[in-house]
Design a protein around this motif. Structure first.
Motif, PDB file in Angstrom:
ATOM      1  N   ASP A 115       1.045  -1.395   0.197  1.00  0.00           N
ATOM      2  CA  ASP A 115       0.122   0.067   0.437  1.00  0.00           C
ATOM      3  C   ASP A 115       1.067   1.344   0.241  1.00  0.00           C
ATOM      4  O   ASP A 115       0.747   2.324  -0.508  1.00  0.00           O
ATOM      5  N   ASP A 116       1.745   0.801   1.083  1.00  0.00           N
ATOM      6  CA  ASP A 116       3.049   2.213   0.914  1.00  0.00           C
ATOM      7  C   ASP A 116       3.101   2.631  -0.631  1.00  0.00           C
ATOM      8  O   ASP A 116       3.473   4.330  -1.155  1.00  0.00           O
ATOM      9  N   LEU A 117       3.560   1.658  -1.430  1.00  0.00           N
ATOM     10  CA  LEU A 117       4.484   1.631  -2.365  1.00  0.00           C
ATOM     11  C   LEU A 117       3.476   1.741  -3.714  1.00  0.00           C
ATOM     12  O   LEU A 117       3.611   2.868  -3.736  1.00  0.00           O
ATOM     13  N   LYS A 118       2.405   1.557  -3.353  1.00  0.00           N
ATOM     14  CA  LYS A 118       1.061   2.172  -3.862  1.00  0.00           C
ATOM     15  C   LYS A 118       0.844   3.339  -4.254  1.00  0.00           C
ATOM     16  O   LYS A 118       0.905   4.481  -4.589  1.00  0.00           O
ATOM     17  N   ALA A 119       0.420   4.108  -3.241  1.00  0.00           N
ATOM     18  CA  ALA A 119       0.904   5.384  -2.882  1.00  0.00           C
ATOM     19  C   ALA A 119       1.432   6.365  -2.397  1.00  0.00           C
ATOM     20  O   ALA A 119       1.796   7.259  -2.408  1.00  0.00           O
ATOM     21  N   GLY A 120       2.662   5.833  -2.595  1.00  0.00           N
ATOM     22  CA  GLY A 120       3.838   6.751  -2.745  1.00  0.00           C
ATOM     23  C   GLY A 120       4.430   7.403  -1.606  1.00  0.00           C
ATOM     24  O   GLY A 120       4.919   8.133  -2.109  1.00  0.00           O
ATOM     25  N   GLN A 121       4.092   6.580  -0.856  1.00  0.00           N
ATOM     26  CA  GLN A 121       4.270   7.402   0.275  1.00  0.00           C
ATOM     27  C   GLN A 121       6.359   7.014   0.945  1.00  0.00           C
ATOM     28  O   GLN A 121       6.430   8.083   1.724  1.00  0.00           O
ATOM     29  N   THR A 122       6.799   6.165   0.002  1.00  0.00           N
ATOM     30  CA  THR A 122       7.490   6.488   0.539  1.00  0.00           C
ATOM     31  C   THR A 122       8.506   7.254  -0.281  1.00  0.00           C
ATOM     32  O   THR A 122       8.053   7.437  -1.556  1.00  0.00           O
ATOM     33  N   ALA A 123       9.959   7.925  -0.285  1.00  0.00           N
ATOM     34  CA  ALA A 123      10.608   8.750  -0.542  1.00  0.00           C
ATOM     35  C   ALA A 123      11.188   8.339  -1.713  1.00  0.00           C
ATOM     36  O   ALA A 123      11.385   7.438  -1.746  1.00  0.00           O
ATOM     37  N   PRO A 124      11.183   8.687  -2.789  1.00  0.00           N
ATOM     38  CA  PRO A 124      11.213   8.721  -4.259  1.00  0.00           C
ATOM     39  C   PRO A 124      12.414   7.896  -4.526  1.00  0.00           C
ATOM     40  O   PRO A 124      13.023   6.881  -4.493  1.00  0.00           O
ATOM     41  N   SER A 125      13.691   8.836  -3.539  1.00  0.00           N
ATOM     42  CA  SER A 125      15.071   8.109  -3.961  1.00  0.00           C
ATOM     43  C   SER A 125      15.067   6.420  -2.978  1.00  0.00           C
ATOM     44  O   SER A 125      16.121   5.487  -3.210  1.00  0.00           O
ATOM     45  N   THR A 126      13.837   6.108  -1.425  1.00  0.00           N
ATOM     46  CA  THR A 126      14.282   5.315  -0.749  1.00  0.00           C
ATOM     47  C   THR A 126      13.586   4.252  -1.976  1.00  0.00           C
ATOM     48  O   THR A 126      13.146   2.900  -1.138  1.00  0.00           O
ATOM     49  N   THR A 127      12.407   4.603  -2.741  1.00  0.00           N
ATOM     50  CA  THR A 127      11.401   3.409  -3.075  1.00  0.00           C
ATOM     51  C   THR A 127      12.571   2.433  -4.210  1.00  0.00           C
ATOM     52  O   THR A 127      13.058   3.563  -5.082  1.00  0.00           O
ATOM     53  N   PRO A 128      11.926   1.467  -3.872  1.00  0.00           N
ATOM     54  CA  PRO A 128      12.854   0.572  -4.977  1.00  0.00           C
ATOM     55  C   PRO A 128      11.993   0.144  -6.187  1.00  0.00           C
ATOM     56  O   PRO A 128      10.926  -0.317  -5.706  1.00  0.00           O
ATOM     57  N   ASP A 129      12.560  -0.613  -7.243  1.00  0.00           N
ATOM     58  CA  ASP A 129      12.270  -0.545  -8.603  1.00  0.00           C
ATOM     59  C   ASP A 129      11.794  -2.254  -7.951  1.00  0.00           C
ATOM     60  O   ASP A 129      12.112  -3.444  -7.259  1.00  0.00           O
ATOM     61  N   LEU A 130      10.018  -2.388  -8.049  1.00  0.00           N
ATOM     62  CA  LEU A 130       9.412  -3.231  -7.928  1.00  0.00           C
ATOM     63  C   LEU A 130      10.729  -4.692  -8.411  1.00  0.00           C
ATOM     64  O   LEU A 130      10.294  -5.820  -7.412  1.00  0.00           O
ATOM     65  N   PHE A 131      10.313  -4.675  -9.080  1.00  0.00           N
ATOM     66  CA  PHE A 131      11.536  -5.853 -10.275  1.00  0.00           C
ATOM     67  C   PHE A 131      12.839  -5.191 -10.289  1.00  0.00           C
ATOM     68  O   PHE A 131      13.517  -6.852 -10.037  1.00  0.00           O
ATOM     69  N   ARG A 132      13.822  -5.458  -9.546  1.00  0.00           N
ATOM     70  CA  ARG A 132      14.168  -5.261  -8.844  1.00  0.00           C
ATOM     71  C   ARG A 132      15.063  -5.403  -7.824  1.00  0.00           C
ATOM     72  O   ARG A 132      16.566  -5.521  -7.484  1.00  0.00           O
ATOM     73  N   PRO A 134      15.779  -7.294  -4.607  1.00  0.00           N
ATOM     74  CA  PRO A 134      16.954  -7.768  -3.948  1.00  0.00           C
ATOM     75  C   PRO A 134      15.683  -9.137  -3.695  1.00  0.00           C
ATOM     76  O   PRO A 134      16.225  -9.915  -2.677  1.00  0.00           O
ATOM     77  N   ASP A 135      15.472  -7.676  -2.241  1.00  0.00           N
ATOM     78  CA  ASP A 135      14.699  -8.591  -1.247  1.00  0.00           C
ATOM     79  C   ASP A 135      13.228  -9.463  -1.699  1.00  0.00           C
ATOM     80  O   ASP A 135      12.758  -9.767  -0.435  1.00  0.00           O
ATOM     81  N   LEU A 136      13.055  -8.084  -2.478  1.00  0.00           N
ATOM     82  CA  LEU A 136      11.290  -8.894  -2.407  1.00  0.00           C
ATOM     83  C   LEU A 136      10.854 -10.513  -2.825  1.00  0.00           C
ATOM     84  O   LEU A 136      10.161 -10.970  -2.368  1.00  0.00           O
ATOM     85  N   ALA A 137      12.095 -11.053  -3.839  1.00  0.00           N
ATOM     86  CA  ALA A 137      11.910 -12.498  -3.612  1.00  0.00           C
ATOM     87  C   ALA A 137      11.666 -13.174  -2.566  1.00  0.00           C
ATOM     88  O   ALA A 137      11.038 -13.995  -2.337  1.00  0.00           O
TER      89      ALA A 137
END
Length: 161
Positions: A115-132, A134-137
């Motif tokens: 939800d935070d990612l969708k809403a853009g609530q995290t700072a752009p500099s710390t928002t990771p590219d969802l597909f890149r 490494p902790d997501l998988a």
């Protein structure tokens, strides 16, 4: 001490018994009378002999029931085994509840992050590219493992109940 009047074999008898036992003694007298009636035409003129035959028939029935009943030790063992099984199932149920709570917490954490990612609530500099990221998988794999564990435990609980 109380007295009870019993009608056995067409004759009335007075029997002493403890206070409060009147109904029980009356019921026993009725059982003896019923056995005498089963003898039917085989009754003799002697009351004592007829009562003896009725008593032997009752004793025989009691003996058969006792021989057919499981021993007290066997019954206690079966009860103990059931109690152990109940305790084991309770422990498994508690484990499943703990695992389900952990899975719900993990889901809630992942949902909040999404939800935070969708809403853009995290700072752009710390928002990771969802597909890149490494902790997501690994996080998604842990989440899938938790869900599978919960499903297996719930299915095994349903199969045993």
């Amino acid at each position: 001490m109380s007295e009870v009047r019993l009608l056995v074999g067409g004759r009335e008898y007075t029997v002493g018994c403890a206070d409060g036992e009147e109904a029980h003694v009356t019921r026993l007298g009725e059982m003896v009378d019923a056995k005498l009636q089963q003898l039917g035409s085989n009754l003799t003129a002697r009351d004592a002999q007829n009562l003896l035959f009725a008593s032997i028939l009752l004793a025989d029935e009691l003996d058969e029931q006792r021989r057919g009943a499981p021993e007290g030790g066997e019954a206690r063992q079966a009860i103990a085994e059931r109690d152990d099984e109940i305790e084991r199932l309770r422990a498994a149920h508690q484990d499943a509840e703990v695992d389900a709570a952990a899975a719900r917490a993990e889901i809630e954490t992942l949902r909040k992050e999404l939800d935070d990612l969708k809403a853009g609530q995290t700072a752009p500099s710390t928002t990771p590219d969802l597909f890149r990221d490494p902790d997501l998988a690994p996080a998604l794999e842990r989440f899938a493992d938790l869900l599978e564990n919960c499903a297996e435990k719930l299915e095994s609980k349903r199969a045993t109940s």
